[in-house]
Design an enzyme around this catalytic site. Structure first.
Site, mmCIF file in Angstrom:
data_model
loop_
_atom_site.group_PDB
_atom_site.id
_atom_site.type_symbol
_atom_site.label_atom_id
_atom_site.label_comp_id
_atom_site.label_asym_id
_atom_site.label_seq_id
_atom_site.Cartn_x
_atom_site.Cartn_y
_atom_site.Cartn_z
ATOM 1 N N SER A 83 26.395 45.320 41.044
ATOM 2 C CA SER A 83 26.268 44.968 42.689
ATOM 3 C C SER A 83 27.284 44.123 43.060
ATOM 4 O O SER A 83 28.095 43.275 42.424
ATOM 5 C CB SER A 83 24.930 44.391 42.787
ATOM 6 N N TYR A 92 19.363 37.448 39.716
ATOM 7 C CA TYR A 92 19.809 38.820 39.576
ATOM 8 C C TYR A 92 21.409 38.996 39.775
ATOM 9 O O TYR A 92 22.069 39.772 39.194
ATOM 10 C CB TYR A 92 19.391 39.463 41.050
#
Length: 267
Positions: free
Chosen positions: A148, A161
């Site tokens: 990401s 995350y």
């Protein structure tokens, strides 16, 4: 579509984790159109069966379904055992399974963090470690890991995350260097916000995500497949996001984190 990209996947056995939703479904549909033989895994059996029936009918490709929970520490090992029992070798591994949490650190549930670290990091490493020796022995194969843009910087209110995705980026780039001489491709895909149920699970509003450029899962999946076929080390799904990241490298980390925190803080 570049014919070389289609040719790279045609006839290959491709294992896609997290195949029952979001970018995972887009990977499966694109790969089916390229003529790949698919091995789909996720927790939701009915969804997987529905996708398999759709692809088998529309694209006339072979689709294998294996239900597996990668938040279970034994999940990846059980998946590989099932592959062996079915005599399914894996030519290409797409580590797509993952999820996040947006909010204050202390508000997140401990079990949620444990599952996130298991799925996003540990299961990815275990699956890759168990499957890549055969690729090295054959002198061909590929691993596409989904990270990401959040993995490029520490991001307040997205702390665990973003850290797991930094891990994925580092592992991918390091592994790529190790296996390059064996003709095994390793690429990492770093999307920005994508219009999938990931947003709902992570607690991110579509309005907030759209402000930073919400992307379609189809376009993101295609970017990743092109990167792996072309043996590129990294793919970022939006050019302006990459530009924003490069610009942030010129700023003090405290300022970059401050901006990231504002973007992710819930009102």
């Amino acid at each position: 579509m570049n014919s070389k990209v289609k040719q790279y996947y045609k006839g290959k056995k491709v294992l896609v984790t997290g195949a029952s939703s979001g970018i995972g479904i887009s990977f499966t549909r694109l790969l089916a159109s390229f003529g790949a033989e698919l091995i789909l895994t996720a927790r939701r059996q009915e969804r997987l069966k529905s996708i398999a029936e759709e692809l088998s009918t529309d694209d006339k490709v072979r689709v294998h379904v294996i239900v597996c929970d990668l938040s279970d520490p034994e999940g990846p090992k059980e998946l590989v055992r099932e592959l062996a029992e079915r005599e399914l070798s894996v030519d290409i591994l797409i580590n797509n399974a993952g999820f996040g949490y947006n909010g204050r650190f202390e508000d997140g549930k401990l079990e949620q963090y444990e599952d996130m670290m298991q799925v996003n990091m540990q299961s990815l490493v275990i699956l890759t470690r168990l499957l890549i020796p055969d690729m090295l022995a054959k002198g061909s194969g590929g691993v596409l890991n989904i990270a990401s843009m959040a993995g490029f910087l520490p991001i307040p209110y997205f702390s665990v995350y973003s850290a797991t995705k930094q891990f994925v980026i580092n592992v991918s780039l390091s592994l790529r260097k190790e296996v390059k001489k064996n003709n095994v491709h390793v690429s990492v895909l770093c999307p920005g916000p994508v219009d999938t149920e990931f947003l709902r699970v992570a607690g991110i509003s579509k309005k907030k995500a759209a402000f930073r450029g919400l992307q379609s899962p189809q376009s993101v999946a295609l970017k990743g497949l092109k990167a792996l076929a072309g043996n590129k080390k990294m793919a970022v799904s939006r050019a302006f996001l990459w530009g924003a990241y490069l610009f942030s490298k010129w700023l003090p980390l405290s300022i970059s984190m401050f901006v990231g925190g504002i973007a992710m803080k819930k009102k």
